[in-house]
Design a protein around this motif. Structure first.
Motif, PDB file in Angstrom:
ATOM      1  N   GLU A   1       0.888  -5.192  10.143  1.00  0.00           N
ATOM      2  CA  GLU A   1      -0.576  -5.164  10.133  1.00  0.00           C
ATOM      3  C   GLU A   1      -1.170  -6.395  10.812  1.00  0.00           C
ATOM      4  O   GLU A   1      -2.142  -6.301  11.556  1.00  0.00           O
ATOM      5  CB  GLU A   1      -1.089  -5.056   8.698  1.00  0.00           C
ATOM      6  CG  GLU A   1      -2.599  -4.989   8.639  1.00  0.00           C
ATOM      7  CD  GLU A   1      -3.110  -4.328   7.375  1.00  0.00           C
ATOM      8  OE1 GLU A   1      -2.527  -4.576   6.303  1.00  0.00           O
ATOM      9  OE2 GLU A   1      -4.076  -3.562   7.459  1.00  0.00           O
TER      10      GLU A   1
ATOM     11  N   ASN B   1       0.842  -1.197   0.000  1.00  0.00           N
ATOM     12  CA  ASN B   1       0.000   0.000   0.000  1.00  0.00           C
ATOM     13  C   ASN B   1       0.880   1.252   0.000  1.00  0.00           C
ATOM     14  O   ASN B   1       1.618   1.484   0.951  1.00  0.00           O
ATOM     15  CB  ASN B   1      -0.889  -0.038   1.251  1.00  0.00           C
ATOM     16  CG  ASN B   1      -1.862   1.122   1.293  1.00  0.00           C
ATOM     17  OD1 ASN B   1      -1.705   2.117   0.593  1.00  0.00           O
ATOM     18  ND2 ASN B   1      -2.882   0.987   2.113  1.00  0.00           N
ATOM     19  N   PRO B   2       0.798   2.074  -1.071  1.00  0.00           N
ATOM     20  CA  PRO B   2       1.702   3.222  -1.173  1.00  0.00           C
ATOM     21  C   PRO B   2       1.494   4.268  -0.084  1.00  0.00           C
ATOM     22  O   PRO B   2       2.340   5.115   0.120  1.00  0.00           O
ATOM     23  CB  PRO B   2       1.388   3.803  -2.555  1.00  0.00           C
ATOM     24  CG  PRO B   2       0.060   3.270  -2.928  1.00  0.00           C
ATOM     25  CD  PRO B   2      -0.077   1.944  -2.237  1.00  0.00           C
ATOM     26  N   ARG B   3       0.376   4.226   0.601  1.00  0.00           N
ATOM     27  CA  ARG B   3       0.088   5.241   1.626  1.00  0.00           C
ATOM     28  C   ARG B   3       0.428   4.775   3.032  1.00  0.00           C
ATOM     29  O   ARG B   3       0.041   5.412   4.000  1.00  0.00           O
ATOM     30  CB  ARG B   3      -1.388   5.619   1.599  1.00  0.00           C
ATOM     31  CG  ARG B   3      -1.897   5.998   0.251  1.00  0.00           C
ATOM     32  CD  ARG B   3      -1.821   7.490   0.040  1.00  0.00           C
ATOM     33  NE  ARG B   3      -2.031   7.766  -1.370  1.00  0.00           N
ATOM     34  CZ  ARG B   3      -1.630   8.877  -1.960  1.00  0.00           C
ATOM     35  NH1 ARG B   3      -1.031   9.810  -1.283  1.00  0.00           N
ATOM     36  NH2 ARG B   3      -1.854   9.065  -3.252  1.00  0.00           N
ATOM     37  N   MET B   4       1.080   3.627   3.170  1.00  0.00           N
ATOM     38  CA  MET B   4       1.393   3.154   4.514  1.00  0.00           C
ATOM     39  C   MET B   4       2.889   3.047   4.710  1.00  0.00           C
ATOM     40  O   MET B   4       3.622   2.734   3.780  1.00  0.00           O
ATOM     41  CB  MET B   4       0.744   1.776   4.757  1.00  0.00           C
ATOM     42  CG  MET B   4      -0.714   1.875   5.168  1.00  0.00           C
ATOM     43  SD  MET B   4      -1.538   0.278   5.130  1.00  0.00           S
ATOM     44  CE  MET B   4      -1.005  -0.403   6.674  1.00  0.00           C
TER      45      MET B   4
ATOM     46  N   HIS C   1      -6.904   0.922   3.639  1.00  0.00           N
ATOM     47  CA  HIS C   1      -6.229   0.563   2.401  1.00  0.00           C
ATOM     48  C   HIS C   1      -6.863   1.198   1.169  1.00  0.00           C
ATOM     49  O   HIS C   1      -6.162   1.647   0.277  1.00  0.00           O
ATOM     50  CB  HIS C   1      -6.184  -0.965   2.246  1.00  0.00           C
ATOM     51  CG  HIS C   1      -5.321  -1.635   3.267  1.00  0.00           C
ATOM     52  ND1 HIS C   1      -3.973  -1.774   3.115  1.00  0.00           N
ATOM     53  CD2 HIS C   1      -5.605  -2.160   4.473  1.00  0.00           C
ATOM     54  CE1 HIS C   1      -3.457  -2.372   4.179  1.00  0.00           C
ATOM     55  NE2 HIS C   1      -4.440  -2.619   5.017  1.00  0.00           N
TER      56      HIS C   1
ATOM     57  N   ALA D   1      -7.185  11.158  -3.805  1.00  0.00           N
ATOM     58  CA  ALA D   1      -6.676  12.193  -4.695  1.00  0.00           C
ATOM     59  C   ALA D   1      -7.748  12.719  -5.659  1.00  0.00           C
ATOM     60  O   ALA D   1      -7.976  13.928  -5.716  1.00  0.00           O
ATOM     61  CB  ALA D   1      -5.453  11.689  -5.445  1.00  0.00           C
TER      62      ALA D   1
ATOM     63  N   PRO E   1      -7.558   5.838   1.606  1.00  0.00           N
ATOM     64  CA  PRO E   1      -6.436   6.757   1.403  1.00  0.00           C
ATOM     65  C   PRO E   1      -5.946   6.789  -0.047  1.00  0.00           C
ATOM     66  O   PRO E   1      -5.467   7.812  -0.517  1.00  0.00           O
ATOM     67  CB  PRO E   1      -5.336   6.203   2.321  1.00  0.00           C
ATOM     68  CG  PRO E   1      -6.048   5.388   3.321  1.00  0.00           C
ATOM     69  CD  PRO E   1      -7.230   4.811   2.627  1.00  0.00           C
ATOM     70  N   ASN E   2      -6.093   5.672  -0.744  1.00  0.00           N
ATOM     71  CA  ASN E   2      -5.631   5.625  -2.124  1.00  0.00           C
ATOM     72  C   ASN E   2      -6.659   6.172  -3.103  1.00  0.00           C
ATOM     73  O   ASN E   2      -6.357   6.395  -4.270  1.00  0.00           O
ATOM     74  CB  ASN E   2      -5.265   4.188  -2.503  1.00  0.00           C
ATOM     75  CG  ASN E   2      -3.970   3.753  -1.849  1.00  0.00           C
ATOM     76  OD1 ASN E   2      -2.908   4.251  -2.189  1.00  0.00           O
ATOM     77  ND2 ASN E   2      -4.065   2.871  -0.872  1.00  0.00           N
TER      78      ASN E   2
END
Lengths: 336, 287
Positions: free
Chosen positions: A134, A123-126, B196, B203, B199-200
């Motif tokens: 996790e 996940n690019p945001r974690m 998960h 945008a 947040p993605n």
């Protein structure tokens, strides 16, 4: 194979000595596809069409085959990421085919997966520590400072610096990302890891490092791998037992050494003929005619008869069963 | 601090692309000025926006009244500044309502699929069938014009775009391997959706929310212009405009300035929104 089916009744007992870690029995998974928006005809992709396979504890079982033969689907069925249409899945002697809810969540502690694409699997945001930790968080094993410390130790174990814990996935290369994916998979100390083409997205030089890491972890923790790959060299390097898949079924199952020394099924023979031999010699090249048929329209009889160089008229009539030819060697071809 | 560099570099990258887009920067500057002005209206306007001065009705712009006075002698600049507060408040809150509903609907439809998706998607189609401005008009006419009603109704009629956007994002995100990994780790639906997927998916929502503020300001101005929006004596750009139209031949400034304010604000939000869109997804620029 059938002789080793684990009975459903003894689910609370410890698995018997030598019992498989994972047993798949007659697994079937068809994906429905609608031909067009207007027609009501439905077809199904027969991704996995009756597969039985055992993974012994601490060993590596390879699944090899062309793209679209169902190996990835089988890997995901094995750890209950997708649900089978028919057949049974047994983990450590206990049937897990229909587990749900809290029981299924607890099962996740024992089986994990490493994905092919190291880019889409993180996940690019974690932050890395939240990615690898996790499982600890959702199972109430560690959080906050303890989670961070455990994450740092885990990252060092897979060959990454401890300060990787605070970074984000885009700061790492493909090989490093795959190490992170492996760290996540082993974070819960699973007994089974499905490795779904874990190195096919990596450079050859990095592939060896990742494969060696997987082997080291197996030696240390006794993890059983279901190792999916289309790359025969990788399979030969990693696996104890190899299952060759073609259009949703296993056509040959054998100890890796035997299979690579003397392949029996014509499909396996043609695959291996593309590999250089260990002694420097060369096998006769067998070039298959045509493309792999669509898994929507599976050929009748032996699925391989349309491309087989040994094909006989009877091959179109009856689908050959996977039969034991000699100790531990199974082949689905009466003429092999 | 080492542990912020990661978060920042992704953010800084986007910010750097955004700062190179001059139009977006200009739009952002307009919005910033308006935001500051509308948060501290009394600081920027000396005059009381409601003070009636019958000696100075319809006065043309002068040093005392930079934008002149209206037909009751109230200072137009002061009314505009206080009106900015109302207009932006309506814009932000109704956009907030719309975005929240849209996010929830889109996440549910996209993640659960099946009948949840069918119900929500058909509901979106039904909502889109109504000409929304007339729907708002009739609802406000029925409920009575108050700022709260206006914000709620604009919010309740403006979420469909966000919902579709989020649904589409969710459909593609839930097939990604990191979602499968989270499930394999034992994460539940709530964690997967909010940690998960959401947040993605944010945008494009940010872009649509920015454009949504502009849309809501326009709708509020339109309602106020028609007399069923913000009610006098509370100033809003729409009702200043409508009050001015009766005297447009003798006192043009009454209609020109609120009109310009609406134009500049909406333009500012649209430019910023498009700028963010390009910064978040540079491939879009090729279009």
């Amino acid at each position: 194979m059938t002789a080793r089916i684990v009975a459903d009744g003894n689910r609370r007992e410890e698995p018997a000595q030598g019992a498989p870690l994972l047993s798949l029995r007659g697994l079937v998974k068809h994906f429905p596809v609608r031909r067009s928006f207007l027609s009501n005809e439905t077809f199904s992709v027969k991704a996995v069409d009756g597969v039985s396979l055992d993974v012994p504890p601490g060993k590596t079982v390879g699944l090899v085959g062309e793209s679209g033969c169902g190996k990835t689907t089988l890997g995901r069925l094995a750890i209950r990421l997708i649900d089978p249409d028919a057949g049974g899945i047994f983990f450590e002697g206990r049937e897990i085919t229909t587990l749900a809810g809290e029981e299924l969540r607890r099962l996740r502690l024992g089986m994990q997966i490493v994905f092919q694409d190291p880019y889409s699997s993180l996940n690019p945001r974690m932050r890395i520590r939240d990615i690898v930790g996790e499982g600890w968080l959702v199972h109430g094993i560690a959080k906050g400072k303890a989670l961070r410390e455990r994450a740092e130790r885990l990252l060092m174990r897979v060959g990454l610096p401890a300060d990787a814990a605070d970074k984000y996935p885009h700061e790492f290369s493909g090989g490093q990302r795959q190490r992170i994916g492996i760290a996540r998979a082993i974070s819960l100390s699973p007994r089974l890891v499905v490795a779904d083409e874990p190195v096919s997205a990596l450079d050859v030089s990095v592939q060896a490092q990742i494969l060696n890491l997987l082997r080291d972890l197996q030696d240390e923790d006794g993890i059983g791998y279901l190792f999916v790959s289309h790359d025969l060299r990788v399979i030969r390097h990693m696996c104890d037992i190899v299952a060759v898949m073609y259009l949703g079924v296993i056509v040959e199952l054998a100890p890796a050494a035997d299979l690579f020394r003397e392949p029996l099924h014509p499909y396996t023979r043609s695959l291996l003929s593309a590999l250089p031999m260990a002694g420097g010699g060369r096998r006769e090249q067998i070039v298959l005619a045509g493309e792999i048929p669509s898994p929507i329209h599976v050929p009748p009889g032996c699925r391989f008869h349309t491309r087989c160089f040994m094909s006989k008229p009877s091959c179109r009539e009856q689908e050959p069963a996977l039969e034991e030819r000699c100790a531990g060697r199974f082949v689905a071809c009466p003429y092999a | 601090m080492a542990n912020v560099t990661g978060a920042n570099s992704l953010f800084l990258d986007t910010a750097r692309r955004l700062s190179r887009n001059r139009l977006a920067v200009a739009g952002g500057a307009v919005i910033l000025v308006l935001a500051v002005v509308s948060v501290f209206p009394t600081f920027f306007s000396g005059a009381d926006p409601s003070r009636i001065d019958t000696a100075n009705m319809l006065a043309s712009p002068s040093s005392v009244h930079p934008l002149g006075t209206d037909k009751l002698g109230r200072d137009v600049l002061s009314r505009m500044i206080h009106g900015a507060h109302i207009s932006l408040q309506v814009g932000f809150i109704s956009m907030g309502i719309a975005t929240a509903i849209g996010l929830l609907m889109g996440l549910c439809a996209g993640y659960y699929g099946g009948w949840a998706d069918a119900v929500i998607s058909r509901f979106i189609d039904v909502m889109l069938c109504f000409p929304s401005f007339f729907l708002i008009l009739s609802v406000i006419a029925f409920l009575g014009p108050s700022i709260v009603n206006i914000m709620v109704v604009i919010g309740l009629t403006g979420w469909m775009g966000v919902a579709r956007l989020v649904r589409a994002e969710t459909l593609s995100l839930k097939e990604r391997d990191f979602v499968a990994a989270a499930r394999a780790q034992g994460a539940g639906d709530g964690r997967i959706i909010f940690r998960h997927i959401l947040p993605n998916a944010l945008a494009p929502v940010l872009v649509s929310a920015t454009l949504g503020v502009a849309g809501a300001i326009l709708v509020e101005s339109g309602l106020s212009f028609l007399g069923i929006g913000v009610q006098p004596p509370t100033p809003s750009w729409g009702n200043i405009l409508t009050a001015g139209k009766d005297n447009i031949e003798s006192a043009w400034w009454l209609s020109l300035y609120p009109g310009l304010a609406i134009l500049v604000t909406v333009l500012g939000y649209n430019l910023l929104g498009e700028g963010i869109q390009e910064a978040v997804d540079p491939r879009l620029k090729a279009r």
